[in-house]
Design an enzyme around this catalytic site. Structure first.
Site, PDB file in Angstrom:
ATOM      1  N   GLN A 120       0.839  -1.196   0.000  1.00 50.39           N
ATOM      2  CA  GLN A 120       0.000   0.000   0.000  1.00 50.39           C
ATOM      3  C   GLN A 120       0.877   1.251   0.000  1.00 50.39           C
ATOM      4  OE1 GLN A 120      -3.213  -0.122   2.759  1.00 50.39           O
ATOM      5  NE2 GLN A 120      -3.994   1.840   2.104  1.00 50.39           N
ATOM      6  N   PHE A 121       1.191   1.726  -1.203  1.00 50.64           N
ATOM      7  CA  PHE A 121       2.070   2.889  -1.331  1.00 50.64           C
ATOM      8  C   PHE A 121       1.450   4.151  -0.748  1.00 50.64           C
ATOM      9  CE2 PHE A 121      -0.538   3.365  -5.069  1.00 50.64           C
ATOM     10  CZ  PHE A 121      -0.608   4.734  -5.281  1.00 50.64           C
ATOM     11  N   THR A 122       0.129   4.182  -0.599  1.00 49.99           N
ATOM     12  CA  THR A 122      -0.534   5.393  -0.110  1.00 49.99           C
ATOM     13  C   THR A 122      -0.204   5.703   1.348  1.00 49.99           C
ATOM     14  OG1 THR A 122      -2.539   4.159   0.452  1.00 49.99           O
ATOM     15  CG2 THR A 122      -2.449   5.165  -1.737  1.00 49.99           C
TER      16      THR A 122
END
Length: 150
Positions: A77-79
């Site tokens: 989850q890069f966010t």
């Protein structure tokens, strides 16, 4: 590296090509930052593998995931590294480039498996549906930088 650890009764990740689920264990939302390294992977995997986040017979958080025969669902989850300081749309320049992030994400999962854990994953870089049945709720954020937990 920044990881949100949620103790779950069960969790599931799906998209057009995968359907992975676990029962009791952890759902990990894994963020790989610009400065994340292999040393961060090792130190944070060790910390999570040994974390005592399950209750013993006295209702104290004294048992680790191996002791309760739990599993891990690891979802990239890069966010997690979003920059929300300016404007209304988040920026993602604090996240590592996808090719490098994928490599560290996969190494992180292998490192967890090295502790004898069952690790199921999402599909890196794709849109996924994640179902989390949080238990407790118990949710912690683990972060490592320069090979140390911060």
């Amino acid at each position: 590296m920044k990881i949100i650890v949620q103790r779950v009764k069960n969790a599931r990740v799906t998209n057009d090509t995968i359907d992975n689920q676990i029962n009791k264990g952890y759902c990990l939302l894994v963020g790989v930052g610009q400065n994340s390294t292999e040393e961060d992977v090792k130190v944070i995997a060790r910390k999570i593998a040994h974390a005592r986040l399950f209750e013993d017979e006295n209702d104290k958080l004294n048992l680790n995931i191996q002791q309760v025969e739990g599993e891990i669902l690891s979802v990239s989850q890069f966010t997690i590294y979003a920059d929300v300081k300016k404007g209304n749309r988040p920026g993602f320049s604090n996240s590592k480039a996808p090719e490098q992030a994928k490599d560290l994400y996969q190494k992180f999962n292998k490192e967890l498996e090295g502790y004898g854990l069952i690790v199921k994953t999402g599909e890196f870089g794709t849109h996924m549906n994640v179902e989390i049945n949080n238990d407790g709720p118990v949710t912690l954020i683990y972060e490592s930088q320069d090979g140390k937990i911060i």
